[in-house]
Design a protein around this motif. Structure first.
Motif, PDB file in Angstrom:
ATOM      1  N   LEU A 223      42.720  13.867   1.889  1.00  0.00           N
ATOM      2  CA  LEU A 223      41.351  14.112   1.465  1.00  0.00           C
ATOM      3  C   LEU A 223      40.403  13.854   2.626  1.00  0.00           C
ATOM      4  O   LEU A 223      40.534  12.856   3.328  1.00  0.00           O
ATOM      5  CB  LEU A 223      40.999  13.198   0.302  1.00  0.00           C
ATOM      6  CG  LEU A 223      39.548  13.183  -0.147  1.00  0.00           C
ATOM      7  CD1 LEU A 223      39.180  14.492  -0.797  1.00  0.00           C
ATOM      8  CD2 LEU A 223      39.300  12.018  -1.104  1.00  0.00           C
ATOM      9  N   VAL A 224      39.445  14.754   2.810  1.00  0.00           N
ATOM     10  CA  VAL A 224      38.407  14.555   3.825  1.00  0.00           C
ATOM     11  C   VAL A 224      37.088  14.172   3.168  1.00  0.00           C
ATOM     12  O   VAL A 224      36.474  13.162   3.524  1.00  0.00           O
ATOM     13  CB  VAL A 224      38.220  15.823   4.679  1.00  0.00           C
ATOM     14  CG1 VAL A 224      37.078  15.635   5.680  1.00  0.00           C
ATOM     15  CG2 VAL A 224      39.518  16.188   5.397  1.00  0.00           C
ATOM     16  N   ALA A 225      36.652  14.984   2.197  1.00  0.00           N
ATOM     17  CA  ALA A 225      35.367  14.742   1.557  1.00  0.00           C
ATOM     18  C   ALA A 225      35.336  15.429   0.207  1.00  0.00           C
ATOM     19  O   ALA A 225      35.975  16.466   0.028  1.00  0.00           O
ATOM     20  CB  ALA A 225      34.222  15.253   2.420  1.00  0.00           C
ATOM     21  N   THR A 226      34.591  14.843  -0.722  1.00  0.00           N
ATOM     22  CA  THR A 226      34.409  15.456  -2.030  1.00  0.00           C
ATOM     23  C   THR A 226      32.948  15.382  -2.441  1.00  0.00           C
ATOM     24  O   THR A 226      32.198  14.508  -1.979  1.00  0.00           O
ATOM     25  CB  THR A 226      35.252  14.777  -3.115  1.00  0.00           C
ATOM     26  OG1 THR A 226      34.890  13.390  -3.193  1.00  0.00           O
ATOM     27  CG2 THR A 226      36.743  14.899  -2.833  1.00  0.00           C
ATOM     28  N   ILE A 227      32.572  16.305  -3.327  1.00  0.00           N
ATOM     29  CA  ILE A 227      31.246  16.285  -3.937  1.00  0.00           C
ATOM     30  C   ILE A 227      31.421  16.591  -5.416  1.00  0.00           C
ATOM     31  O   ILE A 227      32.132  17.540  -5.780  1.00  0.00           O
ATOM     32  CB  ILE A 227      30.284  17.280  -3.242  1.00  0.00           C
ATOM     33  CG1 ILE A 227      28.890  17.189  -3.843  1.00  0.00           C
ATOM     34  CG2 ILE A 227      30.823  18.708  -3.271  1.00  0.00           C
ATOM     35  CD1 ILE A 227      27.830  17.894  -2.997  1.00  0.00           C
ATOM     36  N   THR A 228      30.820  15.763  -6.258  1.00  0.00           N
ATOM     37  CA  THR A 228      30.993  15.922  -7.690  1.00  0.00           C
ATOM     38  C   THR A 228      29.892  16.778  -8.291  1.00  0.00           C
ATOM     39  O   THR A 228      28.913  17.110  -7.626  1.00  0.00           O
ATOM     40  CB  THR A 228      30.993  14.558  -8.388  1.00  0.00           C
ATOM     41  OG1 THR A 228      29.656  14.022  -8.340  1.00  0.00           O
ATOM     42  CG2 THR A 228      31.960  13.594  -7.731  1.00  0.00           C
ATOM     43  N   SER A 229      30.043  17.061  -9.578  1.00  0.00           N
ATOM     44  CA  SER A 229      29.022  17.836 -10.273  1.00  0.00           C
ATOM     45  C   SER A 229      27.689  17.101 -10.298  1.00  0.00           C
ATOM     46  O   SER A 229      26.638  17.732 -10.425  1.00  0.00           O
ATOM     47  CB  SER A 229      29.481  18.144 -11.698  1.00  0.00           C
ATOM     48  OG  SER A 229      29.744  16.941 -12.400  1.00  0.00           O
ATOM     49  N   GLY A 230      27.722  15.785 -10.150  1.00  0.00           N
ATOM     50  CA  GLY A 230      26.494  15.007 -10.077  1.00  0.00           C
ATOM     51  C   GLY A 230      26.018  14.785  -8.660  1.00  0.00           C
ATOM     52  O   GLY A 230      25.113  13.979  -8.415  1.00  0.00           O
ATOM     53  N   ASP A 231      26.650  15.479  -7.710  1.00  0.00           N
ATOM     54  CA  ASP A 231      26.307  15.422  -6.290  1.00  0.00           C
ATOM     55  C   ASP A 231      26.626  14.082  -5.634  1.00  0.00           C
ATOM     56  O   ASP A 231      26.070  13.760  -4.582  1.00  0.00           O
ATOM     57  CB  ASP A 231      24.847  15.797  -6.040  1.00  0.00           C
ATOM     58  CG  ASP A 231      24.619  17.300  -6.174  1.00  0.00           C
ATOM     59  OD1 ASP A 231      23.521  17.689  -6.578  1.00  0.00           O
ATOM     60  OD2 ASP A 231      25.560  18.068  -5.886  1.00  0.00           O
ATOM     61  N   SER A 232      27.514  13.341  -6.223  1.00  0.00           N
ATOM     62  CA  SER A 232      28.026  12.164  -5.520  1.00  0.00           C
ATOM     63  C   SER A 232      29.031  12.623  -4.473  1.00  0.00           C
ATOM     64  O   SER A 232      29.834  13.519  -4.734  1.00  0.00           O
ATOM     65  CB  SER A 232      28.718  11.213  -6.503  1.00  0.00           C
ATOM     66  OG  SER A 232      27.792  10.676  -7.407  1.00  0.00           O
ATOM     67  N   THR A 233      28.974  12.004  -3.329  1.00  0.00           N
ATOM     68  CA  THR A 233      29.879  12.389  -2.248  1.00  0.00           C
ATOM     69  C   THR A 233      30.774  11.223  -1.864  1.00  0.00           C
ATOM     70  O   THR A 233      30.420  10.051  -2.041  1.00  0.00           O
ATOM     71  CB  THR A 233      29.106  12.859  -1.016  1.00  0.00           C
ATOM     72  OG1 THR A 233      28.205  11.818  -0.593  1.00  0.00           O
ATOM     73  CG2 THR A 233      28.307  14.115  -1.322  1.00  0.00           C
ATOM     74  N   ASN A 234      31.920  11.574  -1.329  1.00  0.00           N
ATOM     75  CA  ASN A 234      32.888  10.572  -0.905  1.00  0.00           C
ATOM     76  C   ASN A 234      33.588  11.095   0.344  1.00  0.00           C
ATOM     77  O   ASN A 234      33.859  12.292   0.447  1.00  0.00           O
ATOM     78  CB  ASN A 234      33.914  10.318  -2.010  1.00  0.00           C
ATOM     79  CG  ASN A 234      34.897   9.233  -1.634  1.00  0.00           C
ATOM     80  OD1 ASN A 234      34.508   8.117  -1.309  1.00  0.00           O
ATOM     81  ND2 ASN A 234      36.181   9.556  -1.664  1.00  0.00           N
ATOM     82  N   TYR A 235      33.842  10.191   1.279  1.00  0.00           N
ATOM     83  CA  TYR A 235      34.459  10.580   2.541  1.00  0.00           C
ATOM     84  C   TYR A 235      35.592   9.642   2.888  1.00  0.00           C
ATOM     85  O   TYR A 235      35.536   8.437   2.614  1.00  0.00           O
ATOM     86  CB  TYR A 235      33.433  10.531   3.680  1.00  0.00           C
ATOM     87  CG  TYR A 235      32.250  11.433   3.489  1.00  0.00           C
ATOM     88  CD1 TYR A 235      31.117  10.986   2.832  1.00  0.00           C
ATOM     89  CD2 TYR A 235      32.271  12.741   3.965  1.00  0.00           C
ATOM     90  CE1 TYR A 235      30.026  11.816   2.641  1.00  0.00           C
ATOM     91  CE2 TYR A 235      31.174  13.584   3.792  1.00  0.00           C
ATOM     92  CZ  TYR A 235      30.066  13.110   3.128  1.00  0.00           C
ATOM     93  OH  TYR A 235      28.986  13.943   2.946  1.00  0.00           O
ATOM     94  N   THR A 236      36.606  10.178   3.526  1.00  0.00           N
ATOM     95  CA  THR A 236      37.619   9.307   4.069  1.00  0.00           C
ATOM     96  C   THR A 236      37.013   8.527   5.228  1.00  0.00           C
ATOM     97  O   THR A 236      36.093   9.020   5.901  1.00  0.00           O
ATOM     98  CB  THR A 236      38.855  10.110   4.518  1.00  0.00           C
ATOM     99  OG1 THR A 236      39.929   9.231   4.802  1.00  0.00           O
ATOM    100  CG2 THR A 236      38.561  10.954   5.756  1.00  0.00           C
ATOM    101  N   ASP A 237      37.498   7.330   5.450  1.00  0.00           N
ATOM    102  CA  ASP A 237      36.866   6.442   6.423  1.00  0.00           C
ATOM    103  C   ASP A 237      36.753   7.056   7.818  1.00  0.00           C
ATOM    104  O   ASP A 237      35.767   6.849   8.528  1.00  0.00           O
ATOM    105  CB  ASP A 237      37.640   5.123   6.513  1.00  0.00           C
ATOM    106  CG  ASP A 237      37.415   4.234   5.298  1.00  0.00           C
ATOM    107  OD1 ASP A 237      38.188   3.278   5.112  1.00  0.00           O
ATOM    108  OD2 ASP A 237      36.467   4.496   4.532  1.00  0.00           O
ATOM    109  N   SER A 238      37.749   7.820   8.205  1.00  0.00           N
ATOM    110  CA  SER A 238      37.781   8.320   9.580  1.00  0.00           C
ATOM    111  C   SER A 238      36.696   9.353   9.885  1.00  0.00           C
ATOM    112  O   SER A 238      36.446   9.650  11.055  1.00  0.00           O
ATOM    113  CB  SER A 238      39.157   8.922   9.893  1.00  0.00           C
ATOM    114  OG  SER A 238      39.418  10.024   9.056  1.00  0.00           O
ATOM    115  N   VAL A 239      36.048   9.897   8.850  1.00  0.00           N
ATOM    116  CA  VAL A 239      35.017  10.914   9.099  1.00  0.00           C
ATOM    117  C   VAL A 239      33.631  10.447   8.680  1.00  0.00           C
ATOM    118  O   VAL A 239      32.648  11.182   8.884  1.00  0.00           O
ATOM    119  CB  VAL A 239      35.347  12.248   8.389  1.00  0.00           C
ATOM    120  CG1 VAL A 239      36.752  12.708   8.740  1.00  0.00           C
ATOM    121  CG2 VAL A 239      35.158  12.163   6.891  1.00  0.00           C
ATOM    122  N   LYS A 240      33.514   9.268   8.129  1.00  0.00           N
ATOM    123  CA  LYS A 240      32.214   8.770   7.686  1.00  0.00           C
ATOM    124  C   LYS A 240      31.249   8.711   8.870  1.00  0.00           C
ATOM    125  O   LYS A 240      31.590   8.219   9.944  1.00  0.00           O
ATOM    126  CB  LYS A 240      32.368   7.391   7.050  1.00  0.00           C
ATOM    127  CG  LYS A 240      32.962   7.422   5.657  1.00  0.00           C
ATOM    128  CD  LYS A 240      33.079   6.022   5.058  1.00  0.00           C
ATOM    129  CE  LYS A 240      33.671   6.082   3.661  1.00  0.00           C
ATOM    130  NZ  LYS A 240      33.858   4.722   3.078  1.00  0.00           N
TER     131      LYS A 240
END
Length: 123
Positions: free
Chosen positions: A47-64
């Motif tokens: 996983l690199v990054a995700t965005i939810t229907s509520g626009d929450s985002t999440n990133y793997t540590d190496s790309v933050k």
């Protein structure tokens, strides 16, 4: 049925930037989240990054701090802006969509993948 088509990959020098795009076509009742994954040669897809229907985002540590995921208002396109690229970012990048079907189909969760786009970062 949903189709995902990635674009924007290529060869870039370390420290450079690229923007990946994922074009979404077809129809689905609802989108739960979209994301970008990558797979380097000889390694598992991660996983690199995700965005939810509520626009929450999440990133793997190496790309933050270096990558940003975003989307347009209609979920027609999802982007991955990549900056300060490193050779270890070299991989095939895949777009992913997790959605749900209509109540007729009991909101069945569906998952779709694009065909991938190559990103190569030279040192």
């Amino acid at each position: 049925q949903v189709q995902l088509v990635e674009s924007g990959g290529g060869l870039v020098q370390a420290g450079g930037s690229l923007r990946l795009s994922c074009a979404v076509s077809g129809s689905i009742f609802g989108i739960n989240a979209m994301g970008w994954y990558r797979q380097a040669p000889g390694k598992q897809r991660e996983l690199v990054a995700t965005i939810t229907s509520g626009d929450s985002t999440n990133y793997t540590d190496s790309v933050k701090g270096r990558f940003t995921i975003s989307r347009d208002n209609a979920w027609n396109t999802v982007y991955l802006q990549m900056g300060s690229l490193k050779p270890e970012d070299t991989a095939v990048y895949y777009c992913n969509l997790k959605g749900r079907r209509s109540p007729t189909y009991n909101y069945r969760i569906m998952e779709y993948w694009g065909q991938g786009t190559q990103v190569t970062v030279s040192s």
